[in-house]
Design a protein around this motif. Structure first.
Motif, mmCIF file in Angstrom:
data_model
loop_
_atom_site.group_PDB
_atom_site.id
_atom_site.type_symbol
_atom_site.label_atom_id
_atom_site.label_comp_id
_atom_site.label_asym_id
_atom_site.label_seq_id
_atom_site.Cartn_x
_atom_site.Cartn_y
_atom_site.Cartn_z
ATOM 1 N N MET A 151 -7.980 -2.107 -4.049
ATOM 2 C CA MET A 151 -6.953 -1.767 -3.048
ATOM 3 C C MET A 151 -7.575 -1.717 -1.659
ATOM 4 O O MET A 151 -6.980 -2.176 -0.684
ATOM 5 N N LYS A 152 -8.761 -1.154 -1.572
ATOM 6 C CA LYS A 152 -9.429 -1.100 -0.266
ATOM 7 C C LYS A 152 -9.731 -2.516 0.228
ATOM 8 O O LYS A 152 -9.611 -2.803 1.423
ATOM 9 N N LYS A 153 -10.100 -3.361 -0.727
ATOM 10 C CA LYS A 153 -10.379 -4.753 -0.357
ATOM 11 C C LYS A 153 -9.099 -5.427 0.150
ATOM 12 O O LYS A 153 -9.109 -6.117 1.176
ATOM 13 N N ALA A 154 -7.991 -5.185 -0.556
ATOM 14 C CA ALA A 154 -6.713 -5.782 -0.135
ATOM 15 C C ALA A 154 -6.305 -5.263 1.238
ATOM 16 O O ALA A 154 -5.791 -6.010 2.071
ATOM 17 N N LEU A 155 -6.556 -3.981 1.469
ATOM 18 C CA LEU A 155 -6.231 -3.404 2.776
ATOM 19 C C LEU A 155 -7.049 -4.071 3.881
ATOM 20 O O LEU A 155 -6.530 -4.393 4.947
ATOM 21 N N SER A 167 0.834 -1.205 0.000
ATOM 22 C CA SER A 167 0.000 0.000 0.000
ATOM 23 C C SER A 167 0.867 1.253 0.000
ATOM 24 O O SER A 167 0.439 2.300 -0.490
ATOM 25 N N ASP A 168 2.074 1.161 0.527
ATOM 26 C CA ASP A 168 2.952 2.329 0.617
ATOM 27 C C ASP A 168 3.372 2.819 -0.768
ATOM 28 O O ASP A 168 3.799 3.960 -0.926
ATOM 29 N N PHE A 169 3.277 1.973 -1.750
ATOM 30 C CA PHE A 169 3.536 2.406 -3.129
ATOM 31 C C PHE A 169 2.230 2.544 -3.912
ATOM 32 O O PHE A 169 1.955 3.580 -4.497
ATOM 33 N N LEU A 170 1.438 1.468 -3.906
ATOM 34 C CA LEU A 170 0.273 1.455 -4.794
ATOM 35 C C LEU A 170 -0.823 2.409 -4.328
ATOM 36 O O LEU A 170 -1.322 3.225 -5.109
ATOM 37 N N TYR A 171 -1.180 2.306 -3.052
ATOM 38 C CA TYR A 171 -2.293 3.110 -2.574
ATOM 39 C C TYR A 171 -1.875 4.549 -2.303
ATOM 40 O O TYR A 171 -2.591 5.496 -2.626
ATOM 41 N N VAL A 172 -0.700 4.710 -1.718
ATOM 42 C CA VAL A 172 -0.237 6.068 -1.410
ATOM 43 C C VAL A 172 -0.001 6.861 -2.701
ATOM 44 O O VAL A 172 -0.392 8.019 -2.810
ATOM 45 N N LEU A 173 0.609 6.225 -3.684
ATOM 46 C CA LEU A 173 0.974 6.967 -4.899
ATOM 47 C C LEU A 173 -0.140 7.047 -5.928
ATOM 48 O O LEU A 173 -0.146 7.952 -6.765
ATOM 49 N N LEU A 174 -1.086 6.078 -5.900
ATOM 50 C CA LEU A 174 -2.066 6.040 -6.985
ATOM 51 C C LEU A 174 -3.505 5.831 -6.516
ATOM 52 O O LEU A 174 -4.390 5.574 -7.327
ATOM 53 N N GLY A 175 -3.744 5.943 -5.223
ATOM 54 C CA GLY A 175 -5.105 5.793 -4.714
ATOM 55 C C GLY A 175 -5.924 7.058 -4.943
ATOM 56 O O GLY A 175 -5.372 8.163 -4.968
#
Lengths: 572, 348
Positions: free
Chosen positions: A506-510, A472-480
């Motif tokens: 992403m929310k589901k993965a979180l 999430s530190d890359f995918l969600y932070v940078l592209l959420g």
């Protein structure tokens, strides 16, 4: 985390979303080239090597010394040896450093209430460098202070605490006593979170959550020295000259995994010299280590004459080109894909110093990161790895997208390497049919400038380093979607990308983090590949860090989380 | 043709008959061999830079503005990579090739993008010269207008203009230039219908010309104040001449020599300023080149490929030397006091 010395406030708006779920990623081992010497703190080694002064160098100081304010790798490396939180990343070499171990807490508790309640038992008898004892009240005080001093990650990391939303709105009157319940009799602290958060331990392990004693001023300490519980304590800070750390007189090692005793008696950090001068000092043995990457034209010399003093380690980071999906020509997916096809990642690697200092990459998660499965559609012979640029395909995509001849400005920081990368990208864009120019602006404002939509940045060159090892530190932070804030300097989703389907995934993965960590990782892998296909950014490479040490430094231990561990190094 | 008659027995004073002051000045300049050599040198530099396109296309066969990190060239008859990866020791670093001294193949070597330094040097010279010449012209033009207005009208007009010049000049020149450049390069400049993009060469031209206006305007204003009190001006006023006629017919011709003396010197000063700003990345923007940007490119290669920085440094030094010597020659030719010197020179 953005870079060495540039403090970055992660968008407050990320908070709600990040807090909403959890990743709970496995601490898998990325490929690193660390050369850890025997990281042994046995009495024999300590007796043989204890003492001396470790002399560190940097071009400039890292800003405020307040551990809850500073957000630079430069000082996070130091806090590893001076501050402690309830838990911490293990003091170990390589990816073992991703393991979270109890620090001021006796053990890592199992969360209850579906992952919303965490009860920590504190160790007894630990004192700060000012002689005060660590108490459960310090925990409450520290977490309220996070909001009162506007810690950069207050919204991003800690808003998951129940009642934190009020603290974000009115920091001065922040009261978390109902959600962080202190029990002095049992020496315990219980956190009540608004939602389950499998990244909660990661967030407790970073320096922003390091404990400070009750009474620490509720404002940025700036150049004042913070008390700490670590093996060392700060004894002098002059940002124009030097920072000095000496042994904490009240330190007694309670866990070698959490806070090992250090070998050297004193650590000095001197500021203000050019990188050239720093390298020369290390060659001459008048200094031991520099934060800076050696200049390009000294690399060959270091690699041949001083090979035994050079350590190269892979960083969990990306050099990438965010493309604004809300501005022409990159509001067209084909145009973004064209850039991905056209970029010669080997050329980018050469700019950084050659294949020993960077690895080509074309997906969002960096090599060695949890959930990363090699994937590269943007290459000749698409497959797992990037092999060569496909200019013909790129040109065809540009034509197909109807963006041929569009004007494109590449915004870069004006330091040597970033500018060189920008000039290269400009050359690539011209070669596929755009009319590209380079806009080189001061590195001091570049990172915030490219985030603000008002500046109409089309494409830029930037970097992202991990805060902690979670996809999430890359995918969600940078592209959420939640990290895109039009008109704000803290809109770290520079591409302005918001794909609702991927965002929901992403929310589901979180949210799967606690209940099904393996399933969450698989979903993150899928998201990484889907995001790469959408091409809101063109990843160029994953950099490697070069550490150049003086001859006398022994026991170099490189942690994937905090890089060189100063307390583990000896000089005699 | 005019003739020079030296009175017999009066060796000390050459008398010139039938020549205009400009012709006399031109003649004096032509007799100054050092100034002529400087002018020749400057012309050679200008012509070389104007031939940049021909050199890049027809001689070196390179594109000086495109990265060539994977490019190859011919050295000693063999094809070699332009960027050489280190193979010794730990294999760290990628080094561009150094000077081949072969005019067809990377004569001065390559820079950190694998581009031909010699071709970029010539293209860079174009921009450096263009900016220096244009900003010097603009600076002298604005300075003359301001000085004439302030000096001739005096009073409140003079007070306002002079104090404004004082305020501009109170800022350290480079600090002012850096401040303006940093802001302008972030967003460009937009005034009414005129918009200058951040990469426009007009930005450094305007910035450099503005910051040096007080340097040129203040001495010219002093001359205007002096000329305004002369008898021939009083006479013109008595004859009913308008202010504009007085300014352009009586005052301007008597101060224009100062402006002409300033011009080559300002070109030299502006070239140094442009180089400094470009070196700091706030002048000419990449991939365009100027001698300052090429020095900046070479800064990171000083240990391994010093020629990338030395070559443009030499070009700047040579050009500024030529312009300064030429400027001195022009001053000697136009300055009335110089006649004595020239007279003495001619007697020797």
């Amino acid at each position: 985390m953005r870079h060495y010395r540039i403090p970055v406030a992660i968008a407050v708006g990320l908070a709600t979303a990040l807090a909403a779920g959890a990743t709970g990623v496995a601490k898998t081992t990325p490929a690193v080239s660390a050369k850890p010497a025997a990281a042994d703190t046995s009495a024999k080694l300590m007796a043989e090597h204890r003492g001396g002064t470790l002399k560190l160098l940097a071009k400039a100081a890292g800003g405020s010394l307040d551990p809850q304010v500073n957000y630079t790798l430069e000082y996070w490396q130091l806090y590893r040896a001076t501050q402690d939180g309830l838990v911490t990343f293990k003091a170990a070499g390589g990816d073992a450093a991703f393991e979270i171990v109890p620090d001021l807490a006796v053990a890592i508790p199992k969360p209850t209430d579906g992952g919303k309640t965490w009860k920590f038992q504190l160790r007894k008898g630990i004192k700060y460098s000012n002689g005060e004892s660590v108490t459960p009240k310090d925990v409450l005080y520290t977490f309220e202070r996070i909001f009162k001093v506007h810690t950069p990650t207050a919204g991003g990391f800690y808003s998951v605490i129940k009642g934190a939303d009020k603290c974000l709105k009115t920091p001065a009157t922040c009261d978390l006593s109902k959600s962080i319940v202190v029990d002095s009799k049992t020496n315990s602290v219980t956190f009540h979170l608004a939602q389950p958060d499998a990244e909660w331990l990661d967030k407790l392990a970073v320096p922003h959550a390091a404990l400070l004693p009750v009474g620490t001023p509720n404002k940025d300490l700036g150049t004042k020295l913070p008390p700490g519980t670590g093996a060392y304590t700060f004894t002098k800070y002059d940002p124009n000259h030097e920072l000095i750390m000496e042994r904490n007189p009240h330190f007694k090692q309670w866990s070698a995994d959490a806070q090992p005793d250090g070998y050297v008696d004193k650590i000095t950090y001197s500021f203000g010299q050019t990188v050239e001068a720093q390298i020369t000092q290390i060659q001459n043995g008048t200094a031991d280590w520099t934060l800076e990457s050696p200049p390009a034209d000294r690399l060959n010399e270091l690699g041949t004459k001083y090979a035994s003093q050079v350590h190269i380690n892979t960083q969990l980071a990306n050099w990438y080109l965010p493309m604004n999906v809300n501005l022409a020509p990159f509001n067209n997916k084909l145009a973004r894909q064209a850039v991905n096809y056209a970029v010669d990642r080997n050329a980018a690697v050469r700019i950084l110093g050659g294949p020993k200092l960077a690895i080509p990459s074309c997906q969002v998660l960096p090599a060695g990161f949890p959930a990363r499965v090699d994937y590269c559609p943007y290459t000749k012979n698409p497959g797992a790895k990037w092999s060569a640029p496909d200019l013909e395909k790129a040109k065809a995509l540009v034509k197909q997208s109807g963006t041929l001849g569009a004007k494109v400005a590449v915004t870069v920081a004006n330091d040597e390497v970033n500018k060189a990368m920008g000039v290269y990208v400009q050359s690539v864009l011209n070669s596929i049919g755009y009319k590209a120019s380079v806009k080189a602006i001061s590195g001091n404002i570049h990172f915030t400038y490219i985030q603000n939509t008002n500046n109409k940045v089309q494409i830029s060159v930037t970097q992202w380093y991990q805060d902690y090892p979670a996809p999430s530190d890359f995918l969600y932070v940078l592209l959420g979607c939640e990290s895109f804030h039009p008109g704000s300097d803290t809109s770290v989703n520079m591409a302005g990308f918001c794909n609702k389907k991927i965002n929901n995934d992403m929310k589901k993965a979180l949210s799967m983090g606690i209940s099904d960590p393996e399933g969450a990782l698989k979903l993150w892998t899928k998201i990484d590949h889907a995001m790469t296909d959408e091409a809101p950014l063109a990843v160029l490479l994953n950099p490697r860090q070069i550490n150049f040490l003086s001859k006398r430094v022994g026991n170099f231990v490189w942690s994937s989380q905090y890089y060189m561990m100063f307390s583990k190094a000896w000089v005699q | 043709m005019a003739e020079v008659v030296a009175a017999a027995g009066d060796v000390g004073t050459a008398r010139v008959v039938g020549r205009s002051p400009w012709a006399l000045a031109g003649r004096r300049l032509l007799r100054n061999r050092v100034a002529l050599a400087a002018l020749t040198g400057f012309c050679v530099i200008v012509v070389s830079c104007l031939a940049a396109g021909w050199y890049a296309d027809s001689v070196a066969h390179t594109h000086p503005f495109e990265s060539s990190l994977d490019g190859t060239t011919i050295i000693d008859g063999k094809e070699s990579p332009v960027m050489v990866e280190s193979t010794g020791g730990l294999g760290l670093g990628v080094t561009p090739i150094g000077p081949t001294w072969d005019i067809h193949h990377y004569f001065l070597g390559a820079d950190d993008q694998g581009r031909d330094v010699a071709a970029r040097l010539l293209y860079g010279g174009r921009n450096s010269l263009l900016i220096a010449l244009a900003s010097a012209a603009l600076c002298c033009f604005f300075a003359t207008i301001i000085a004439l207005t302030a000096g001739f009208f005096g009073g409140i007009v003079d007070q306002i203009l002079s104090r404004t010049l004082d305020v501009i000049w109170a800022f350290p020149v480079f600090l002012a230039a850096i401040s303006i450049s940093t802001v302008a390069l972030t967003r460009g400049i937009s005034v009414g219908p005129v918009t200058l993009s951040a990469s426009s060469l007009w930005l450094p031209i305007l910035i450099i010309s503005v910051i040096y206006v007080p340097y040129v305007a203040r001495p010219i204003r002093g001359q205007v104040l002096s000329v305004r009190e002369k008898e021939f001006v009083e006479a013109s006023i008595g004859l009913g001449a308008s202010n504009w006629r007085l300014i352009f017919s009586e005052v301007l011709p008597n101060v224009v020599t100062t402006v002409i003396v300033f011009f080559p010197l300002m070109i030299a000063i502006n070239m140094l300023t442009e180089s400094a700003l470009s070196f700091l990345s706030i002048g000419v923007q990449p991939p365009d080149a100027s001698w300052g940007t090429i020095i900046a490119d070479g800064q990171g290669l000083l240990y391994t490929r010093p020629w990338v920085a030395i070559a443009p440094g030499l070009m700047i030094a040579a050009t500024v030397l030529c312009l300064n010597v030429l400027g001195d020659g022009v001053r000697d030719a136009l300055d009335p006091r110089a006649r004595l010197r020239m007279g003495r020179m001619s007697r020797r």
